[in-house]
Design a protein around this motif. Structure first.
Motif, PDB file in Angstrom:
ATOM      1  N   ILE A 238       0.857  -1.202   0.000  1.00  0.00           N
ATOM      2  CA  ILE A 238       0.000   0.000   0.000  1.00  0.00           C
ATOM      3  C   ILE A 238       0.891   1.250   0.000  1.00  0.00           C
ATOM      4  O   ILE A 238       1.466   1.610   1.028  1.00  0.00           O
ATOM      5  N   PRO A 239       1.044   1.891  -1.160  1.00  0.00           N
ATOM      6  CA  PRO A 239       1.872   3.102  -1.199  1.00  0.00           C
ATOM      7  C   PRO A 239       1.084   4.328  -0.740  1.00  0.00           C
ATOM      8  O   PRO A 239       0.025   4.615  -1.300  1.00  0.00           O
ATOM      9  N   VAL A 240       1.597   5.005   0.270  1.00  0.00           N
ATOM     10  CA  VAL A 240       0.883   6.190   0.791  1.00  0.00           C
ATOM     11  C   VAL A 240       1.859   7.353   1.039  1.00  0.00           C
ATOM     12  O   VAL A 240       1.654   8.169   1.918  1.00  0.00           O
ATOM     13  N   ALA A 241       2.925   7.393   0.223  1.00  0.00           N
ATOM     14  CA  ALA A 241       3.984   8.371   0.495  1.00  0.00           C
ATOM     15  C   ALA A 241       3.716   9.745  -0.107  1.00  0.00           C
ATOM     16  O   ALA A 241       4.471  10.682   0.141  1.00  0.00           O
ATOM     17  N   GLY A 242       2.657   9.868  -0.894  1.00  0.00           N
ATOM     18  CA  GLY A 242       2.413  11.135  -1.597  1.00  0.00           C
ATOM     19  C   GLY A 242       2.111  12.294  -0.658  1.00  0.00           C
ATOM     20  O   GLY A 242       1.751  12.096   0.506  1.00  0.00           O
ATOM     21  N   VAL A 243       2.231  13.513  -1.203  1.00  0.00           N
ATOM     22  CA  VAL A 243       1.992  14.705  -0.370  1.00  0.00           C
ATOM     23  C   VAL A 243       0.516  15.124  -0.382  1.00  0.00           C
ATOM     24  O   VAL A 243       0.091  15.922   0.438  1.00  0.00           O
ATOM     25  N   GLY A 244      -0.255  14.595  -1.320  1.00  0.00           N
ATOM     26  CA  GLY A 244      -1.687  14.925  -1.362  1.00  0.00           C
ATOM     27  C   GLY A 244      -1.933  16.397  -1.630  1.00  0.00           C
ATOM     28  O   GLY A 244      -2.755  17.034  -0.965  1.00  0.00           O
ATOM     29  N   SER A 245      -1.244  16.939  -2.641  1.00  0.00           N
ATOM     30  CA  SER A 245      -1.327  18.383  -2.874  1.00  0.00           C
ATOM     31  C   SER A 245      -2.751  18.836  -3.207  1.00  0.00           C
ATOM     32  O   SER A 245      -3.144  19.951  -2.881  1.00  0.00           O
ATOM     33  N   ARG A 246      -3.535  17.962  -3.835  1.00  0.00           N
ATOM     34  CA  ARG A 246      -4.885  18.389  -4.231  1.00  0.00           C
ATOM     35  C   ARG A 246      -5.836  18.478  -3.035  1.00  0.00           C
ATOM     36  O   ARG A 246      -6.934  18.985  -3.154  1.00  0.00           O
ATOM     37  N   LEU A 247      -5.383  17.956  -1.910  1.00  0.00           N
ATOM     38  CA  LEU A 247      -6.254  18.028  -0.719  1.00  0.00           C
ATOM     39  C   LEU A 247      -5.729  19.011   0.323  1.00  0.00           C
ATOM     40  O   LEU A 247      -6.068  18.913   1.498  1.00  0.00           O
TER      41      LEU A 247
ATOM     42  N   PRO B 136      -1.597  13.266   6.802  1.00  0.00           N
ATOM     43  CA  PRO B 136      -1.438  12.629   5.501  1.00  0.00           C
ATOM     44  C   PRO B 136      -2.809  12.285   4.921  1.00  0.00           C
ATOM     45  O   PRO B 136      -3.749  11.994   5.684  1.00  0.00           O
ATOM     46  N   LYS B 137      -2.892  12.299   3.596  1.00  0.00           N
ATOM     47  CA  LYS B 137      -4.194  12.092   2.933  1.00  0.00           C
ATOM     48  C   LYS B 137      -4.913  10.842   3.438  1.00  0.00           C
ATOM     49  O   LYS B 137      -6.112  10.872   3.712  1.00  0.00           O
ATOM     50  N   VAL B 138      -4.165   9.736   3.595  1.00  0.00           N
ATOM     51  CA  VAL B 138      -4.831   8.475   3.966  1.00  0.00           C
ATOM     52  C   VAL B 138      -5.414   8.486   5.369  1.00  0.00           C
ATOM     53  O   VAL B 138      -6.154   7.584   5.733  1.00  0.00           O
TER      54      VAL B 138
ATOM     55  N   GLU C 176      10.405   3.471   3.719  1.00  0.00           N
ATOM     56  CA  GLU C 176      10.440   4.939   3.599  1.00  0.00           C
ATOM     57  C   GLU C 176      10.736   5.339   2.164  1.00  0.00           C
ATOM     58  O   GLU C 176      11.727   4.904   1.599  1.00  0.00           O
ATOM     59  N   GLN C 177       9.893   6.164   1.600  1.00  0.00           N
ATOM     60  CA  GLN C 177      10.201   6.755   0.298  1.00  0.00           C
ATOM     61  C   GLN C 177      10.520   8.229   0.557  1.00  0.00           C
ATOM     62  O   GLN C 177       9.614   9.044   0.714  1.00  0.00           O
ATOM     63  N   GLU C 178      11.803   8.538   0.588  1.00  0.00           N
ATOM     64  CA  GLU C 178      12.168   9.914   0.957  1.00  0.00           C
ATOM     65  C   GLU C 178      11.891  10.891  -0.175  1.00  0.00           C
ATOM     66  O   GLU C 178      11.423  11.992   0.039  1.00  0.00           O
ATOM     67  N   GLU C 179      12.225  10.455  -1.399  1.00  0.00           N
ATOM     68  CA  GLU C 179      11.947  11.318  -2.545  1.00  0.00           C
ATOM     69  C   GLU C 179      10.751  10.743  -3.277  1.00  0.00           C
ATOM     70  O   GLU C 179      10.720   9.548  -3.580  1.00  0.00           O
ATOM     71  N   ARG C 180       9.810  11.591  -3.620  1.00  0.00           N
ATOM     72  CA  ARG C 180       8.591  11.090  -4.252  1.00  0.00           C
ATOM     73  C   ARG C 180       8.829  11.000  -5.766  1.00  0.00           C
ATOM     74  O   ARG C 180       8.572  11.927  -6.502  1.00  0.00           O
ATOM     75  N   LEU C 181       9.354   9.823  -6.177  1.00  0.00           N
ATOM     76  CA  LEU C 181       9.744   9.679  -7.584  1.00  0.00           C
ATOM     77  C   LEU C 181       8.750   8.847  -8.383  1.00  0.00           C
ATOM     78  O   LEU C 181       9.077   8.371  -9.465  1.00  0.00           O
ATOM     79  N   GLY C 182       7.578   8.650  -7.849  1.00  0.00           N
ATOM     80  CA  GLY C 182       6.541   7.936  -8.602  1.00  0.00           C
ATOM     81  C   GLY C 182       6.135   6.630  -7.946  1.00  0.00           C
ATOM     82  O   GLY C 182       6.824   6.091  -7.080  1.00  0.00           O
ATOM     83  N   LEU C 183       4.996   6.145  -8.426  1.00  0.00           N
ATOM     84  CA  LEU C 183       4.420   4.920  -7.879  1.00  0.00           C
ATOM     85  C   LEU C 183       5.341   3.721  -8.137  1.00  0.00           C
ATOM     86  O   LEU C 183       5.533   2.863  -7.259  1.00  0.00           O
TER      87      LEU C 183
ATOM     88  N   GLY D  11      -3.259   4.100  -2.008  1.00  0.00           N
ATOM     89  CA  GLY D  11      -3.702   4.599  -0.716  1.00  0.00           C
ATOM     90  C   GLY D  11      -4.741   5.697  -0.768  1.00  0.00           C
ATOM     91  O   GLY D  11      -5.121   6.223   0.276  1.00  0.00           O
ATOM     92  N   ASP D  12      -5.222   6.060  -1.957  1.00  0.00           N
ATOM     93  CA  ASP D  12      -6.214   7.142  -1.947  1.00  0.00           C
ATOM     94  C   ASP D  12      -7.525   6.721  -2.593  1.00  0.00           C
ATOM     95  O   ASP D  12      -8.282   7.543  -3.081  1.00  0.00           O
ATOM     96  N   THR D  13      -7.767   5.414  -2.566  1.00  0.00           N
ATOM     97  CA  THR D  13      -8.957   4.908  -3.234  1.00  0.00           C
ATOM     98  C   THR D  13      -9.615   3.835  -2.377  1.00  0.00           C
ATOM     99  O   THR D  13      -8.925   2.966  -1.856  1.00  0.00           O
TER     100      THR D  13
HETATM  101  P1  UTP Z   1      -1.268  10.454  -6.289  1.00  0.00           P
HETATM  102  O1  UTP Z   1      -0.867  10.569  -7.700  1.00  0.00           O
HETATM  103  O2  UTP Z   1      -2.697  10.632  -5.973  1.00  0.00           O
HETATM  104  O3  UTP Z   1      -0.385  11.471  -5.428  1.00  0.00           O
HETATM  105  O4  UTP Z   1      -0.746   9.031  -5.797  1.00  0.00           O
HETATM  106  P2  UTP Z   1      -0.655  12.139  -4.029  1.00  0.00           P
HETATM  107  O5  UTP Z   1       0.585  12.782  -3.546  1.00  0.00           O
HETATM  108  O6  UTP Z   1      -1.270  11.156  -3.090  1.00  0.00           O
HETATM  109  O7  UTP Z   1      -1.747  13.285  -4.326  1.00  0.00           O
HETATM  110  P3  UTP Z   1      -1.640  14.636  -5.191  1.00  0.00           P
HETATM  111  O8  UTP Z   1      -1.647  14.205  -6.648  1.00  0.00           O
HETATM  112  O9  UTP Z   1      -0.391  15.386  -4.802  1.00  0.00           O
HETATM  113  O10 UTP Z   1      -2.881  15.385  -4.793  1.00  0.00           O
HETATM  114  C1  UTP Z   1      -1.535   7.841  -5.785  1.00  0.00           C
HETATM  115  C2  UTP Z   1      -1.086   6.972  -4.628  1.00  0.00           C
HETATM  116  O11 UTP Z   1       0.284   6.594  -4.787  1.00  0.00           O
HETATM  117  C3  UTP Z   1       1.073   7.026  -3.696  1.00  0.00           C
HETATM  118  C4  UTP Z   1       0.258   8.158  -3.065  1.00  0.00           C
HETATM  119  O12 UTP Z   1       0.549   8.281  -1.679  1.00  0.00           O
HETATM  120  C5  UTP Z   1      -1.183   7.699  -3.304  1.00  0.00           C
HETATM  121  O13 UTP Z   1      -1.596   6.757  -2.336  1.00  0.00           O
HETATM  122  N1  UTP Z   1       2.413   7.464  -4.194  1.00  0.00           N
HETATM  123  C6  UTP Z   1       2.505   8.208  -5.320  1.00  0.00           C
HETATM  124  C7  UTP Z   1       3.549   7.113  -3.491  1.00  0.00           C
HETATM  125  O14 UTP Z   1       3.480   6.411  -2.446  1.00  0.00           O
HETATM  126  N2  UTP Z   1       4.756   7.524  -3.943  1.00  0.00           N
HETATM  127  C8  UTP Z   1       4.901   8.271  -5.085  1.00  0.00           C
HETATM  128  O15 UTP Z   1       6.039   8.620  -5.448  1.00  0.00           O
HETATM  129  C9  UTP Z   1       3.732   8.602  -5.780  1.00  0.00           C
END
Ligand code: UTP
Length: 325
Positions: free
Chosen positions: A5-14, A22-24, A77-84, A105-107
């Motif tokens: 379950i990847p949940v490292a994103g910053v959730g900028s849209r929220l 954190p978004k989750v 830990e994903q320190e740099e957000r380099l993609g799913l 992690g956002d669905t």
């Molecule tokens: P999103 O593309 O929705 O990114 O990632 P986000 O940061 O959560 O939200 P926005 O776009 O900035 O609003 C889809 C899922 O993949 C995880 C996110 O945490 C989310 O659960 N993800 C995405 C990672 O864990 N690492 C990444 O580098 C990218």
């Protein structure tokens, strides 16, 4: 079986909600998004998980260990957000030869996964959408996926990949992810999971689609509210509260304190929230929030926020018309 379950994103849209949480961990229909996901996967027989954390990871660890003390979880830990793709690549050490389920992690999903998880082939959840350009899409031929494209400008299919991936040969996925990272092969600046899955297809892996109708996105304020509404409509839980008019469906936490209110429809009120003298509909009032004297619609009030309204004093003659927005 293990879930990743990847949940490292910053959730900028929220934002601004994701500045504090954190978004989750945002609440929807009475519990955090991650709680809905863990309950769902455990109900489907998943026995352990890898959670990829980055942004405010310590809050996620704290929540999971408190709410699910008997669920074995490895944190990466994903320190740099380099993609799913990068997030899954970092999970490599927790991935063995047994099939895995990757779940974003956002669905929140409402789909019977049993036929998928008992299957012998890899499978991706898909849903027909109106505008596929915002998603990864899957092209199908003779019942199997032949091509995956991330956010296509000119989509040749409307089947969006919704964030559920059942992988029967996870070591091949790891190999394809390593290959992307070694070659620094990024699409739109990120290591894409779809590119690694395409690598698997190119190496002969059979991947089939499965339809997901119950797909509840939580990525933006409006989708968080529509998900809140959809989940409450399936499972409204409220008891009568003296002095409170309840318009179902609602979720009101037993520890919330409400007085002199009209609540609902489509409203959830979290633990220890205090709400008085309010009319609230289509909204999420999160844990420990204090709301007083407000008319609220389509609103999200974060944990511990305080919102106070007041009565208006008006002195107007006959035939007048005033509208407040
Ligand atoms: P999103 O593309 O929705 O990114 O990632 P986000 O940061 O959560 O939200 P926005 O776009 O900035 O609003 C889809 C899922 O993949 C995880 C996110 O945490 C989310 O659960 N993800 C995405 C990672 O864990 N690492 C990444 O580098 C990218």
């Amino acid at each position: 079986m293990r879930a990743i379950i990847p949940v490292a994103g910053v959730g900028s849209r929220l934002r601004p909600h994701t500045y504090a949480l954190p978004k989750v961990l945002l609440n929807v229909a009475g519990k955090p998004i991650l709680g809905h996901i863990i309950d769902k996967v455990r109900g489907e027989g998943i026995t352990e998980a890898t959670i990829v954390v980055g942004n405010m990871g310590e809050k996620i660890r704290e929540y999971v260990s408190g709410a699910y003390p008997d669920f074995p979880v490895d944190y990466v830990e994903q320190e740099e957000r380099l993609g799913l793709g990068h997030a899954i690549h970092l999970s490599e050490k927790t991935i063995g030869a047994e099939p895995i389920l990757i779940i974003l992690g956002d669905t929140i999903f409402d789909v019977d996964l049993a036929p998928v998880l008992q299957g012998k082939v890899s499978a991706l959840g898909v849903k027909a959408v109106e505008d596929p350009r915002r998603f990864g899409v899957a092209e199908i031929q003779n019942g199997r996926i032949i091509r995956l494209v991330e956010k296509p400008e000119k989509p040749t299919t409307n089947l969006a990949i919704v964030g559920l991936y059942y992988i029967v040969h996870p070591r091949l996925l790891v190999e394809c992810l390593n290959d992307l990272v070694t070659r620094d092969a990024r699409t739109k600046g990120e290591y894409q999971l779809t590119d690694a899955l395409q690598g698997m297809i190119d190496r002969g892996e059979m991947i089939v689609p499965f339809k997901v109708e119950g797909w509840y996105d939580c990525g933006k304020p409006e989708t968080l509210l529509s998900t809140n509404r959809a989940l409450l409509q399936k499972r409204s839980t409220s008891n009568a509260i003296p002095g409170v008019v309840i318009n179902e469906p609602v979720y009101i936490a037993p520890s919330a304190n409400l007085s002199n209110c009209i609540v609902g429809p489509n409203t959830s009120v979290g633990n220890n929230a205090e709400v008085s003298g309010c009319v609230i509909r289509n909204s999420i009032i999160s844990e420990g929030a204090r709301v007083q004297g407000m008319l609220l619609d389509n609103s999200i009030i974060g944990n511990g926020s305080v919102l106070t309204g007041s009565f208006k004093r008006i002195n107007i003659g006959g035939e007048s018309e005033i509208e407040f927005f």
